[in-house]
Design a protein around this motif. Structure first.
Motif, PDB file in Angstrom:
ATOM      1  N   GLY A 266       0.802  -1.211   0.000  1.00 19.88           N
ATOM      2  CA  GLY A 266       0.000   0.000   0.000  1.00 19.88           C
ATOM      3  C   GLY A 266       0.834   1.259   0.000  1.00 19.88           C
ATOM      4  N   PRO A 267       0.163   2.397   0.039  1.00 18.44           N
ATOM      5  CA  PRO A 267       0.851   3.685   0.113  1.00 18.44           C
ATOM      6  C   PRO A 267       1.643   3.796   1.421  1.00 18.44           C
ATOM      7  CG  PRO A 267      -1.470   3.956  -0.466  1.00 18.44           C
ATOM      8  CD  PRO A 267      -1.295   2.555  -0.017  1.00 18.44           C
ATOM      9  N   LYS A 268       2.553   4.750   1.467  1.00 23.91           N
ATOM     10  CA  LYS A 268       3.250   5.033   2.712  1.00 23.91           C
ATOM     11  C   LYS A 268       2.254   5.540   3.743  1.00 23.91           C
ATOM     12  CE  LYS A 268       7.888   6.031   0.955  1.00 23.91           C
ATOM     13  NZ  LYS A 268       8.995   7.042   0.914  1.00 23.91           N
ATOM     14  N   LEU A 269       2.584   5.331   4.988  1.00 25.55           N
ATOM     15  CA  LEU A 269       1.666   5.700   6.066  1.00 25.55           C
ATOM     16  C   LEU A 269       2.284   6.750   6.970  1.00 25.55           C
ATOM     17  CD1 LEU A 269       0.451   2.143   7.144  1.00 25.55           C
ATOM     18  CD2 LEU A 269      -0.740   3.758   5.653  1.00 25.55           C
ATOM     19  N   PHE A 270       1.489   7.769   7.264  1.00 27.96           N
ATOM     20  CA  PHE A 270       1.850   8.715   8.315  1.00 27.96           C
ATOM     21  C   PHE A 270       0.642   8.832   9.224  1.00 27.96           C
ATOM     22  CE2 PHE A 270       2.140  12.640  10.601  1.00 27.96           C
ATOM     23  CZ  PHE A 270       3.493  12.786  10.876  1.00 27.96           C
ATOM     24  N   GLY A 271       0.814   8.442  10.467  1.00 34.95           N
ATOM     25  CA  GLY A 271      -0.314   8.463  11.388  1.00 34.95           C
ATOM     26  C   GLY A 271      -0.079   9.350  12.585  1.00 34.95           C
ATOM     27  N   PHE A 272      -1.140   9.894  13.104  1.00 37.98           N
ATOM     28  CA  PHE A 272      -1.064  10.470  14.445  1.00 37.98           C
ATOM     29  C   PHE A 272      -1.191   9.295  15.403  1.00 37.98           C
ATOM     30  CE2 PHE A 272      -0.690  14.512  12.890  1.00 37.98           C
ATOM     31  CZ  PHE A 272      -0.833  15.513  13.853  1.00 37.98           C
ATOM     32  N   ILE A 273      -0.382   9.289  16.447  1.00 36.67           N
ATOM     33  CA  ILE A 273      -0.328   8.138  17.345  1.00 36.67           C
ATOM     34  C   ILE A 273      -1.672   7.889  18.011  1.00 36.67           C
ATOM     35  CG2 ILE A 273       0.371   9.334  19.464  1.00 36.67           C
ATOM     36  CD1 ILE A 273       1.773   5.970  18.079  1.00 36.67           C
ATOM     37  N   ASP A 274      -2.600   8.838  17.905  1.00 38.44           N
ATOM     38  CA  ASP A 274      -3.969   8.639  18.394  1.00 38.44           C
ATOM     39  C   ASP A 274      -4.533   7.314  17.875  1.00 38.44           C
ATOM     40  OD1 ASP A 274      -3.191  11.459  17.901  1.00 38.44           O
ATOM     41  OD2 ASP A 274      -5.039  11.915  18.990  1.00 38.44           O
ATOM     42  N   SER A 275      -4.150   6.958  16.639  1.00 34.69           N
ATOM     43  CA  SER A 275      -4.638   5.711  16.055  1.00 34.69           C
ATOM     44  C   SER A 275      -4.169   4.483  16.818  1.00 34.69           C
ATOM     45  CB  SER A 275      -4.171   5.595  14.593  1.00 34.69           C
ATOM     46  OG  SER A 275      -4.714   6.629  13.794  1.00 34.69           O
TER      47      SER A 275
END
Length: 434
Positions: A266-275
């Motif tokens: 999949g695409p690269k991931l950038f998450g807020f740690i809230d997830s």
């Protein structure tokens, strides 16, 4: 700490000033310490009662649990050093159920029934927005630990402050250039369908555009959702980076299903740690996250360059090097957010001392004293880092951390400057009457 609407102390949760004092002396070994002498000499003074609007139940319960623990640790430290102006702090806890309507009722109950001096500690933005009018009507200072832009926006009132944690607008403004340079130029956003998520929706796109990237899709998901696969086909094929921030009890399901949908391609991931707050990052099914990046307020994992203040704070709130409870490795903290409780309580202490606060009759002075604050130095009272405070919009600004998940741990790879998140204020609460 079970039950609701009662005083909680730092020993057994049963409320009285006497037990607070005795518990601190016995539990912390402070009977002969200078700080305890100052505290004990103030026993004839009434305690400062802080009403804690806690998310003990509802979708914010995981945060609420750790907000209470951090609050207890900060109160213990403040009281051991003499309290506020020589007066001990007592915390009165009421559960708002992470519900906006109930939140307003809790503020009123804390003010009118429990006769607290101030109200503090709220996280979820729907609860803050729903409770703020009541705080304004009752003219009781309301110090939130929420992150939402609702405070700085000027849409609330002069009695609402957010001095211990940065807001979403500053956070996304800070990290957008890094995302554009390192994650992708065509970004799909996945965010919760309520006020907190709308701050991400509204302020990330212009920040990315300024950095040379664009948002190609915005997918809002109810925070009470329990299954997420049906939303993922909405992600455009041109997406080269997914920006995700989810909250609620099903965050682990969200992340697992995202991995099932894409596999390793999949695409690269950038998450807020809230997830993944309060979730073990090494849970089965999350292996695909290795190599992805997350925003963190304060890092979950101990870092090689942690300051002595950060180490002392982590020890005080009871988290180990992996960000889990010392007593239970499976009890993962909400480290990225809960530091705001510690820092906010020290701001309250500073403002009350500057105001010469003696009781509810001095609330207006307390508001003005808080507005007069400008800077909080990094150290034991502010272990996450230095903050600048804008008294006109009642909001602090600070550093953000971008961490990479690698080898089962999060390592900070980029730290923004305070200036990276600064924006032109759109309000001035000081012009409102008290």
């Amino acid at each position: 700490m079970t039950g609701k609407g009662r005083f909680f102390d730092l020993t057994n949760g049963k409320a009285s000033r006497r037990t607070v004092l005795k518990g601190l002396a016995a539990g912390a070994g402070l009977a002969a310490a200078p700080g305890f002498v100052r505290y004990a000499q103030a026993q004839s003074s009434a305690p400062i009662k802080i009403g804690f609007q806690a998310h003990r139940t509802g979708i914010g319960a995981a945060y609420g649990r750790w907000y209470e623990r951090t609050t207890a640790a900060a109160v213990k430290a403040i009281n051991a050093a003499g309290g506020i102006n020589g007066r001990p702090i007592e915390i009165v806890v009421e559960d708002d159920g992470t519900d906006a309507a109930r939140g307003a009722e809790v503020v009123a109950k804390l003010a009118n029934q429990h006769k607290v001096d101030i109200v503090y500690g709220t996280l979820f933005s729907n609860v803050v927005v729903g409770s703020a009018p009541t705080a304004g009507e009752l003219k009781i200072p309301y110090y939130v630990v929420s992150e939402g832009y609702h405070v700085a926006s000027g849409k609330l009132n002069r009695y609402v402050f957010q001095p211990g944690i940065t807001d979403v607008r500053a956070q996304v403004t800070s990290v957008a250039p890094w995302i554009a340079a390192n994650a992708g130029k065509k970004v799909t956003m996945i965010f919760p369908d309520y006020a907190f998520g709308y701050d991400h929706r509204d302020y990330l796109p212009p920040a990315l555009q300024k950095a040379g990237a664009e948002v190609v899709a915005k997918i809002a998901i109810p925070p009470t959702e329990s299954s997420f696969t049906k939303y993922f086909p909405q992600i455009p094929s041109e997406t080269d980076a997914i920006y995700h921030v989810m909250v609620g009890p099903a965050v682990l399901t969200f992340v697992k299903e995202l991995g099932d949908f894409y596999g390793s391609s999949g695409p690269k991931l950038f998450g807020f740690i809230d997830s993944l707050e309060a979730v073990d990052i090494n849970s089965p099914g999350l292996e695909y996250l290795d190599g992805s990046h997350f925003w963190e307020g304060s890092p979950r994992y101990a870092q090689a360059d942690d300051t002595e203040a950060q180490k002392a704070y982590r020890a005080a709130v009871g988290i180990d090097d992996n960000g889990a409870a010392v007593a239970d490795a499976k009890d993962v903290s909400t480290a990225a957010h809960m530091f705001g409780c510690w820092e906010t309580l020290y701001v309250i202490k500073k403002a009350m001392e500057d105001a010469g606060y003696t009781g509810p009759g001095d609330r207006a002075k307390l508001v003005e004293a808080t507005e007069a604050l400008t800077e909080f130095a990094e150290g034991p009272e502010h272990p996450q880092g230095k903050k600048l405070f804008n008294g006109k919009i009642h909001q602090c600004f600070g550093h953000q951390n971008i961490s990479k998940l690698e080898g089962g741990k999060l390592k900070v790879v980029h730290k923004t400057t305070i200036e990276d998140g600064m924006y032109e204020p759109e309000a001035d609460y000081t012009k409102q009457s008290l």
